[in-house]
Scaffold this motif. Structure first.
Motif, PDB file in Angstrom:
ATOM      1  N   LYS A 153     -11.236   0.653  -0.478  1.00 29.24           N
ATOM      2  CA  LYS A 153     -11.063   0.124   0.108  1.00 29.24           C
ATOM      3  C   LYS A 153     -10.198   0.683   1.168  1.00 29.24           C
ATOM      4  CE  LYS A 153     -10.549  -5.032  -0.973  1.00 29.24           C
ATOM      5  NZ  LYS A 153      -9.992  -6.031  -1.473  1.00 29.24           N
ATOM      6  N   ASP A 154      -9.442   1.692   1.478  1.00 32.66           N
ATOM      7  CA  ASP A 154      -8.984   2.481   2.021  1.00 32.66           C
ATOM      8  C   ASP A 154      -8.287   3.956   1.457  1.00 32.66           C
ATOM      9  OD1 ASP A 154      -7.844   0.963   4.737  1.00 32.66           O
ATOM     10  OD2 ASP A 154      -6.879  -0.636   3.036  1.00 32.66           O
ATOM     11  N   ILE A 155      -8.841   5.089   2.475  1.00 30.57           N
ATOM     12  CA  ILE A 155      -8.089   6.138   1.962  1.00 30.57           C
ATOM     13  C   ILE A 155      -7.009   6.549   2.732  1.00 30.57           C
ATOM     14  CG2 ILE A 155     -10.548   6.871   1.102  1.00 30.57           C
ATOM     15  CD1 ILE A 155     -10.699   8.291   3.844  1.00 30.57           C
ATOM     16  N   GLY A 156      -6.286   7.746   2.195  1.00 34.17           N
ATOM     17  CA  GLY A 156      -5.165   8.154   3.098  1.00 34.17           C
ATOM     18  C   GLY A 156      -4.994   9.487   1.675  1.00 34.17           C
ATOM     19  N   ILE A 157      -3.417  10.210   2.496  1.00 29.07           N
ATOM     20  CA  ILE A 157      -2.953  11.369   1.466  1.00 29.07           C
ATOM     21  C   ILE A 157      -1.714  11.254   1.032  1.00 29.07           C
ATOM     22  CG2 ILE A 157      -4.435  12.219   3.658  1.00 29.07           C
ATOM     23  CD1 ILE A 157      -2.399  12.280   5.598  1.00 29.07           C
ATOM     24  N   CYS A 158      -1.093  12.142   0.714  1.00 24.15           N
ATOM     25  CA  CYS A 158      -0.264  12.692   0.209  1.00 24.15           C
ATOM     26  C   CYS A 158       0.071  14.245   0.367  1.00 24.15           C
ATOM     27  CB  CYS A 158       0.043  12.691  -1.466  1.00 24.15           C
ATOM     28  SG  CYS A 158      -0.590  11.496  -2.003  1.00 24.15           S
ATOM     29  N   ASN A 159       1.593  14.744   0.805  1.00 19.92           N
ATOM     30  CA  ASN A 159       2.074  15.660   0.280  1.00 19.92           C
ATOM     31  C   ASN A 159       1.320  16.784   1.570  1.00 19.92           C
ATOM     32  OD1 ASN A 159       3.851  15.746  -1.403  1.00 19.92           O
ATOM     33  ND2 ASN A 159       1.976  15.417  -2.584  1.00 19.92           N
ATOM     34  N   PHE A 160       1.043  15.942   2.992  1.00 14.81           N
ATOM     35  CA  PHE A 160       0.380  16.470   3.859  1.00 14.81           C
ATOM     36  C   PHE A 160       1.462  17.052   4.523  1.00 14.81           C
ATOM     37  CE2 PHE A 160      -3.311  15.846   2.978  1.00 14.81           C
ATOM     38  CZ  PHE A 160      -4.731  15.964   4.099  1.00 14.81           C
ATOM     39  N   VAL A 178      -2.726   4.970   5.249  1.00 17.08           N
ATOM     40  CA  VAL A 178      -1.669   5.483   4.409  1.00 17.08           C
ATOM     41  C   VAL A 178      -1.056   7.023   3.919  1.00 17.08           C
ATOM     42  CG1 VAL A 178      -0.489   5.332   2.102  1.00 17.08           C
ATOM     43  CG2 VAL A 178      -1.522   3.689   3.113  1.00 17.08           C
ATOM     44  N   CYS A 179       0.200   7.476   3.916  1.00 16.32           N
ATOM     45  CA  CYS A 179       0.438   8.551   3.720  1.00 16.32           C
ATOM     46  C   CYS A 179       1.620   8.673   3.101  1.00 16.32           C
ATOM     47  CB  CYS A 179       0.896   9.765   5.385  1.00 16.32           C
ATOM     48  SG  CYS A 179       2.015  11.031   4.465  1.00 16.32           S
ATOM     49  N   GLN A 180       1.641   8.762   1.465  1.00 17.42           N
ATOM     50  CA  GLN A 180       2.233   8.874   0.759  1.00 17.42           C
ATOM     51  C   GLN A 180       3.414   9.797   0.618  1.00 17.42           C
ATOM     52  OE1 GLN A 180       2.748   8.635  -4.338  1.00 17.42           O
ATOM     53  NE2 GLN A 180       1.628   7.243  -3.170  1.00 17.42           N
ATOM     54  N   VAL A 181       4.740   8.799   0.897  1.00 18.20           N
ATOM     55  CA  VAL A 181       6.341  10.922   1.565  1.00 18.20           C
ATOM     56  C   VAL A 181       6.876  10.743   0.565  1.00 18.20           C
ATOM     57  CG1 VAL A 181       7.352  11.529   3.186  1.00 18.20           C
ATOM     58  CG2 VAL A 181       5.423  10.255   3.751  1.00 18.20           C
ATOM     59  N   VAL A 182       6.809  11.936  -0.897  1.00 20.23           N
ATOM     60  CA  VAL A 182       7.405  11.692  -2.266  1.00 20.23           C
ATOM     61  C   VAL A 182       8.179  12.864  -1.539  1.00 20.23           C
ATOM     62  CG1 VAL A 182       8.635  11.152  -4.029  1.00 20.23           C
ATOM     63  CG2 VAL A 182       6.187  10.392  -2.849  1.00 20.23           C
ATOM     64  N   VAL A 183       8.622  13.795  -1.037  1.00 23.66           N
ATOM     65  CA  VAL A 183       9.529  14.460  -0.559  1.00 23.66           C
ATOM     66  C   VAL A 183       7.897  15.392  -0.210  1.00 23.66           C
ATOM     67  CG1 VAL A 183      11.320  15.345  -1.860  1.00 23.66           C
ATOM     68  CG2 VAL A 183       9.395  15.005  -2.593  1.00 23.66           C
ATOM     69  N   SER A 184       8.393  14.995   1.475  1.00 23.32           N
ATOM     70  CA  SER A 184       7.279  16.106   2.301  1.00 23.32           C
ATOM     71  C   SER A 184       7.570  17.381   1.777  1.00 23.32           C
ATOM     72  CB  SER A 184       7.548  15.881   3.657  1.00 23.32           C
ATOM     73  OG  SER A 184       6.738  16.699   3.979  1.00 23.32           O
ATOM     74  N   HIS A 185       8.905  17.484   1.741  1.00 18.23           N
ATOM     75  CA  HIS A 185      10.022  19.273   2.706  1.00 18.23           C
ATOM     76  C   HIS A 185      10.775  18.722   1.107  1.00 18.23           C
ATOM     77  CE1 HIS A 185       7.046  19.894   5.134  1.00 18.23           C
ATOM     78  NE2 HIS A 185       8.068  20.128   6.044  1.00 18.23           N
ATOM     79  N   ASN A 216       3.268   7.610  14.819  1.00 22.44           N
ATOM     80  CA  ASN A 216       2.670   7.541  15.740  1.00 22.44           C
ATOM     81  C   ASN A 216       1.594   6.874  15.776  1.00 22.44           C
ATOM     82  OD1 ASN A 216       5.324   8.001  17.149  1.00 22.44           O
ATOM     83  ND2 ASN A 216       5.164  10.259  16.953  1.00 22.44           N
ATOM     84  N   GLN A 217       1.278   7.653  15.349  1.00 21.05           N
ATOM     85  CA  GLN A 217      -0.689   7.341  14.887  1.00 21.05           C
ATOM     86  C   GLN A 217      -0.959   5.915  13.735  1.00 21.05           C
ATOM     87  OE1 GLN A 217      -2.584   9.606  15.650  1.00 21.05           O
ATOM     88  NE2 GLN A 217      -1.671  11.233  16.389  1.00 21.05           N
ATOM     89  N   GLY A 218      -0.368   5.223  14.205  1.00 24.05           N
ATOM     90  CA  GLY A 218      -0.564   4.004  13.074  1.00 24.05           C
ATOM     91  C   GLY A 218      -0.612   3.943  11.677  1.00 24.05           C
ATOM     92  N   ILE A 219      -0.003   5.156  10.742  1.00 27.80           N
ATOM     93  CA  ILE A 219      -0.396   5.874   9.508  1.00 27.80           C
ATOM     94  C   ILE A 219       1.082   5.049   8.908  1.00 27.80           C
ATOM     95  CG2 ILE A 219       0.047   7.481   7.478  1.00 27.80           C
ATOM     96  CD1 ILE A 219      -2.040   9.265  10.141  1.00 27.80           C
ATOM     97  N   HIS A 220       0.132   4.155   7.952  1.00 28.60           N
ATOM     98  CA  HIS A 220       1.772   3.573   7.027  1.00 28.60           C
ATOM     99  C   HIS A 220       1.924   4.780   5.517  1.00 28.60           C
ATOM    100  CE1 HIS A 220       4.080   0.814   4.697  1.00 28.60           C
ATOM    101  NE2 HIS A 220       3.509   1.561   3.867  1.00 28.60           N
ATOM    102  N   VAL A 221       3.139   4.425   5.888  1.00 23.07           N
ATOM    103  CA  VAL A 221       4.397   5.464   4.932  1.00 23.07           C
ATOM    104  C   VAL A 221       4.525   5.003   3.906  1.00 23.07           C
ATOM    105  CG1 VAL A 221       6.132   6.884   4.668  1.00 23.07           C
ATOM    106  CG2 VAL A 221       4.496   6.894   6.362  1.00 23.07           C
TER     107      VAL A 221
END
Length: 334
Positions: A153-160, A178-185, A216-221
């Motif tokens: 249904k949806d696609i997204g990213i992690c660790n970008f 979606v951007c999954q952020v578990v510890v970007s850094h 800013n891009q309307g991407i859910h975190v």
């Protein structure tokens, strides 16, 4: 916060539950944990990944929940494509394997786990020649076709990094939902035996840079590790404990609620039934603004020689690269 505190609405119009169950390192308890979360605790989001090695167990748990009367349409299932499959021709077969293991016809969200292509059988960190040229645009086209074909249904990213996110946005026809952020850094204690797979986001490591870029891009975190990391268990932080006592909540509930009020969904991981049930008891109350700001003011963790940036033990080879430092890995954004 979303208008309905139990969910957030993505750019696609689909809703992602505010609290989900994480399954990283869940092991042999995974199927039971998934059943408990869905049937007994009321979770409707389960987050997993091919690299976690538990998708078959997650599938057993999902099947049991559906057989118990939970409608598949009411569930939100997330998985991730691993680095060895980040080639355009491998995207669909990887997703098909995930669907088979999960015993599903489609998943709700499919994420790029890390934006680096690895050779099959690559070491951690990779040896010379084991990090391949990542065709980000080609892989994303393959991800987009999964959406078009109704498999995802949806696609997204992690660790970008923000740099990689901007590169993706320049060519994407379907932007990441979606951007999954578990510890970007995020930071890991140097004695950890296993590599954490995501970027943390919690009061001790806020990841403001990628958070603001996505906003800013309307991407859910989605915030992975909302309770802190192994070396910084915020549940025992005196500031958190004081606020928890004031609100008559657990420290874990306060940390999860902080993330929700910040505007992120969360996927805390636990294999303990009582903790699984406790972690979702975060609706119908708020952290007062003054206490929320106190949590926001917790100083970000200081990196020492005993800590490394997330991803370093996975991808950095200081001898022959191609990433010879964590800074290079994260496009010098750390």
């Amino acid at each position: 916060m979303a208008q309905d505190e139990h969910q957030f609405v993505l750019k696609s119009g689909h809703a992602i539950p505010a609290v989900g169950l994480g399954t990283w390192r869940a092991g042999s308890d995974t199927a039971h944990s998934v059943q408990t979360a869905i049937i007994e605790a009321g979770y409707r989001h389960v987050d997993t990944a091919a690299q976690y090695g538990v998708e078959q167990e997650v599938g057993k748990g999902l099947k049991a929940a559906i057989e118990a009367g939970i409608n598949r349409k009411d569930l939100f299932v997330t998985s991730k494509i691993w680095c060895t499959n980040l080639a355009p021709e491998k995207v669909r077969p990887a997703l098909k394997n995930t669907l088979k293991d999960l015993q599903l016809d489609y998943i709700d969200l499919y994420l790029i786990h890390w934006p680096f292509q690895l050779k099959d059988g690559a070491h951690q960190p990779p040896e010379a020649g084991e990090v391949l040229e990542f065709d980000m645009e080609g892989v994303w086209r393959g991800m987009e076709r999964l959406v078009t074909d109704g498999l995802v249904k949806d696609i997204g990213i992690c660790n970008f990094s923000v740099t990689k996110l901007n590169r993706l946005l320049r060519s994407a026809n379907i932007p990441p939902a979606v951007c999954q952020v578990v510890v970007s850094h995020s930071i890991l204690y140097y004695k950890m035996f296993s590599s954490k797979m995501e970027m943390e986001m919690h009061p001790g490591w806020k990841n403001d840079k990628i958070f603001e870029a996505c906003k800013n891009q309307g991407i859910h975190v989605t915030a992975y590790s909302p309770l802190g990391s192994s070396e910084k268990n915020l549940a025992h932080d005196p500031v958190v404990e004081k606020i928890a006592n004031k609100l008559n909540k657990t420290s874990g509930q306060v940390l999860i609620k902080w993330a929700l009020q910040r505007g992120t969904s969360v996927i805390p991981k636990s294999t303990k039934d009582e903790r699984i049930k406790e972690n979702i008891q975060v609706f119908g109350w708020e952290i007062p603004e003054e206490d929320f700001q106190v949590l926001c003011s917790i100083k970000d963790e200081v990196r020492t020689e005993k800590r490394v940036l997330t991803g370093e033990e996975l991808f950095v080879n200081k001898t022959h690269g191609p990433y010879k430092s964590a800074s290079e890995l994260w496009d010098n954004e750390d």
